[in-house]
Design a protein around this motif. Structure first.
Motif, PDB file in Angstrom:
ATOM      1  N   GLN A 197      54.889 -41.847  -0.591  1.00  0.00           N
ATOM      2  CA  GLN A 197      56.311 -41.650  -0.824  1.00  0.00           C
ATOM      3  C   GLN A 197      56.541 -40.256  -1.413  1.00  0.00           C
ATOM      4  OE1 GLN A 197      58.492 -43.880   0.128  1.00  0.00           O
ATOM      5  NE2 GLN A 197      56.939 -45.401   0.665  1.00  0.00           N
ATOM      6  N   PRO A 198      57.737 -39.703  -1.247  1.00  0.00           N
ATOM      7  CA  PRO A 198      58.001 -38.368  -1.800  1.00  0.00           C
ATOM      8  C   PRO A 198      57.800 -38.342  -3.308  1.00  0.00           C
ATOM      9  CG  PRO A 198      59.744 -39.038  -0.300  1.00  0.00           C
ATOM     10  CD  PRO A 198      58.878 -40.238  -0.496  1.00  0.00           C
ATOM     11  N   GLN A 199      57.084 -37.324  -3.767  1.00  0.00           N
ATOM     12  CA  GLN A 199      56.897 -37.132  -5.194  1.00  0.00           C
ATOM     13  C   GLN A 199      57.910 -36.099  -5.693  1.00  0.00           C
ATOM     14  OE1 GLN A 199      52.851 -36.390  -6.435  1.00  0.00           O
ATOM     15  NE2 GLN A 199      52.025 -37.979  -5.097  1.00  0.00           N
ATOM     16  N   ILE A 228      60.970 -30.983   3.055  1.00  0.00           N
ATOM     17  CA  ILE A 228      60.968 -31.756   4.279  1.00  0.00           C
ATOM     18  C   ILE A 228      59.661 -32.541   4.339  1.00  0.00           C
ATOM     19  CG2 ILE A 228      59.889 -30.002   5.765  1.00  0.00           C
ATOM     20  CD1 ILE A 228      62.023 -30.783   7.933  1.00  0.00           C
ATOM     21  N   ASP A 229      59.690 -33.681   5.014  1.00  0.00           N
ATOM     22  CA  ASP A 229      58.464 -34.444   5.200  1.00  0.00           C
ATOM     23  C   ASP A 229      58.491 -35.111   6.567  1.00  0.00           C
ATOM     24  OD1 ASP A 229      59.391 -37.241   2.967  1.00  0.00           O
ATOM     25  OD2 ASP A 229      60.339 -36.447   4.776  1.00  0.00           O
ATOM     26  N   ILE A 230      57.303 -35.523   7.031  1.00  0.00           N
ATOM     27  CA  ILE A 230      57.213 -36.148   8.346  1.00  0.00           C
ATOM     28  C   ILE A 230      56.159 -37.237   8.282  1.00  0.00           C
ATOM     29  CG2 ILE A 230      55.483 -34.511   9.255  1.00  0.00           C
ATOM     30  CD1 ILE A 230      57.034 -34.608  11.943  1.00  0.00           C
ATOM     31  N   ARG A 231      56.394 -38.301   9.014  1.00  0.00           N
ATOM     32  CA  ARG A 231      55.410 -39.387   9.086  1.00  0.00           C
ATOM     33  C   ARG A 231      54.737 -39.352  10.443  1.00  0.00           C
ATOM     34  NH1 ARG A 231      55.610 -42.369   4.472  1.00  0.00           N
ATOM     35  NH2 ARG A 231      57.487 -42.001   3.236  1.00  0.00           N
ATOM     36  N   SER A 232      53.622 -40.053  10.549  1.00  0.00           N
ATOM     37  CA  SER A 232      52.751 -39.874  11.715  1.00  0.00           C
ATOM     38  C   SER A 232      53.318 -40.454  13.000  1.00  0.00           C
ATOM     39  CB  SER A 232      51.372 -40.487  11.442  1.00  0.00           C
ATOM     40  OG  SER A 232      51.499 -41.849  11.120  1.00  0.00           O
ATOM     41  N   ASN A 233      54.396 -41.218  12.903  1.00  0.00           N
ATOM     42  CA  ASN A 233      54.980 -41.774  14.124  1.00  0.00           C
ATOM     43  C   ASN A 233      56.031 -40.839  14.737  1.00  0.00           C
ATOM     44  OD1 ASN A 233      56.798 -42.089  12.059  1.00  0.00           O
ATOM     45  ND2 ASN A 233      57.421 -44.158  12.607  1.00  0.00           N
ATOM     46  N   ARG A 280      67.626 -24.943   8.856  1.00  0.00           N
ATOM     47  CA  ARG A 280      66.738 -23.851   9.278  1.00  0.00           C
ATOM     48  C   ARG A 280      65.257 -24.202   9.146  1.00  0.00           C
ATOM     49  NH1 ARG A 280      66.340 -19.883   6.255  1.00  0.00           N
ATOM     50  NH2 ARG A 280      67.337 -20.691   4.352  1.00  0.00           N
ATOM     51  N   ILE A 281      64.973 -25.398   8.715  1.00  0.00           N
ATOM     52  CA  ILE A 281      63.591 -25.801   8.465  1.00  0.00           C
ATOM     53  C   ILE A 281      63.182 -26.880   9.454  1.00  0.00           C
ATOM     54  CG2 ILE A 281      62.083 -26.961   6.809  1.00  0.00           C
ATOM     55  CD1 ILE A 281      63.679 -25.650   4.588  1.00  0.00           C
ATOM     56  N   ALA A 282      61.965 -26.769   9.983  1.00  0.00           N
ATOM     57  CA  ALA A 282      61.433 -27.799  10.876  1.00  0.00           C
ATOM     58  C   ALA A 282      59.956 -27.984  10.581  1.00  0.00           C
ATOM     59  CB  ALA A 282      61.631 -27.408  12.334  1.00  0.00           C
ATOM     60  N   VAL A 283      59.478 -29.179  10.826  1.00  0.00           N
ATOM     61  CA  VAL A 283      58.055 -29.464  10.705  1.00  0.00           C
ATOM     62  C   VAL A 283      57.595 -30.105  12.007  1.00  0.00           C
ATOM     63  CG1 VAL A 283      58.515 -31.656   9.540  1.00  0.00           C
ATOM     64  CG2 VAL A 283      56.257 -30.625   9.367  1.00  0.00           C
ATOM     65  N   THR A 284      56.427 -29.680  12.498  1.00  0.00           N
ATOM     66  CA  THR A 284      55.833 -30.266  13.684  1.00  0.00           C
ATOM     67  C   THR A 284      54.478 -30.856  13.326  1.00  0.00           C
ATOM     68  OG1 THR A 284      54.847 -28.142  14.302  1.00  0.00           O
ATOM     69  CG2 THR A 284      56.997 -28.666  15.250  1.00  0.00           C
ATOM     70  N   LEU A 285      54.125 -31.922  13.990  1.00  0.00           N
ATOM     71  CA  LEU A 285      52.872 -32.611  13.720  1.00  0.00           C
ATOM     72  C   LEU A 285      52.118 -32.828  15.032  1.00  0.00           C
ATOM     73  CD1 LEU A 285      50.919 -34.317  11.932  1.00  0.00           C
ATOM     74  CD2 LEU A 285      52.429 -36.271  12.379  1.00  0.00           C
ATOM     75  N   HIS A 295      46.827 -31.140  12.900  1.00  0.00           N
ATOM     76  CA  HIS A 295      47.478 -30.069  12.163  1.00  0.00           C
ATOM     77  C   HIS A 295      48.986 -30.234  12.193  1.00  0.00           C
ATOM     78  CE1 HIS A 295      48.777 -27.618  15.610  1.00  0.00           C
ATOM     79  NE2 HIS A 295      47.563 -27.673  16.086  1.00  0.00           N
ATOM     80  N   PHE A 296      49.623 -29.660  11.200  1.00  0.00           N
ATOM     81  CA  PHE A 296      51.079 -29.701  11.090  1.00  0.00           C
ATOM     82  C   PHE A 296      51.571 -28.359  10.557  1.00  0.00           C
ATOM     83  CE2 PHE A 296      51.332 -30.798   6.437  1.00  0.00           C
ATOM     84  CZ  PHE A 296      49.997 -31.091   6.228  1.00  0.00           C
ATOM     85  N   SER A 297      52.789 -28.020  10.938  1.00  0.00           N
ATOM     86  CA  SER A 297      53.302 -26.680  10.633  1.00  0.00           C
ATOM     87  C   SER A 297      54.720 -26.742  10.104  1.00  0.00           C
ATOM     88  CB  SER A 297      53.279 -25.802  11.886  1.00  0.00           C
ATOM     89  OG  SER A 297      51.967 -25.661  12.375  1.00  0.00           O
ATOM     90  N   LEU A 298      55.029 -25.778   9.246  1.00  0.00           N
ATOM     91  CA  LEU A 298      56.384 -25.588   8.727  1.00  0.00           C
ATOM     92  C   LEU A 298      56.969 -24.357   9.396  1.00  0.00           C
ATOM     93  CD1 LEU A 298      58.554 -26.404   6.541  1.00  0.00           C
ATOM     94  CD2 LEU A 298      57.516 -24.624   5.121  1.00  0.00           C
TER      95      LEU A 298
END
Lengths: 114, 111
Positions: free
Chosen positions: A101-103, B48-53, B61-66, B72-75
């Motif tokens: 969960q977010p910390q 930002i956060d992302i889950r594996s699904n 203006r922010i994106a995350v790829t997994l 690997h994952f990128s901001l």
């Protein structure tokens, strides 16, 4: 907004002293964490707690202990401070439902041991 | 346990350019990947956060790829502004303990 408050921004102590760092969160979070942050080493977990009176060792617990008597408060204790414990200490909390969960972090305590 | 590598350690861009920070992780069971921004004198703040699904997530203006196959994952930060200057940390959760953090990237955006 979640508020994690660390009691001191700066602290100077002497070698051998017993040092207490206090952290309080106001969002009724189950999980609380203590990290230390050093240049080039990132954030390293010292201890965490997933419930009142429960604690688990992190990656670098040696020389530290913790106390969680109330849900909102998590204390880090340096039993006998040493110069290699000079560092930035960060407290965080997260909601229940698992540790993924977010910390939410406090602004840190910069501790100097002389 | 989990191991997270973050690159680059420092990144300088001109205002308006894009910035990309990359992280790799070791445990294929990892399922949660947050990114934090730490400004001078402050604690890390979740941006930002992302889950594996999910393969990609955007917030203005922010994106995350997994990429789970490559682990690997990128901001990605587009149209960078001077107030984006900070230290950015990636992290991964594998289920063994708590989050494992990368060592951080100092981003400097020049006007």
């Amino acid at each position: 907004d979640v508020k994690v408050t660390q009691s001191s921004r700066y602290l100077v102590k002497r070698t051998g002293e017993k040092v207490f760092l206090e952290c309080v969160q106001d969002m009724d979070h189950e999980n609380m964490f203590w990290y230390r942050q050093d240049p080039g080493l990132g954030l390293r977990l010292i201890y965490f707690s997933y419930d009142v009176k429960m604690k688990e060792k992190g990656d670098i617990p040696e020389g530290y202990s913790v106390s969680r008597e109330k849900k909102e408060r998590f204390s880090l204790i340096l039993e006998s401070a040493s110069t290699n414990q000079t560092s930035m200490y960060l407290c965080a909390s997260s909601p229940g439902g698992g540790l993924n969960q977010p910390q939410h972090f406090g602004d840190g305590t910069r501790l100097s041991i002389l | 346990g989990e191991n997270v590598e973050q690159h680059p350690s420092t990144l300088s861009v001109q205002e308006g350019d894009s910035a990309v920070i990359k992280c790799t992780y070791s445990d294929s069971a990892s399922n949660y990947f947050p990114w934090y921004k730490q400004e001078l004198g402050k604690g890390p703040q979740l941006i930002i956060d992302i889950r594996s699904n999910v393969g990609e997530k955007k917030d203005q203006r922010i994106a995350v790829t997994l990429n789970k196959t490559a682990k690997h994952f990128s901001l990605h930060i587009t149209e960078t502004q001077p107030e984006d200057s900070a230290v950015y940390f990636c992290a991964a959760f594998s289920g063994y303990s708590t989050l494992t953090f990368g060592k951080g990237t100092m981003l400097l955006v020049s006007p």
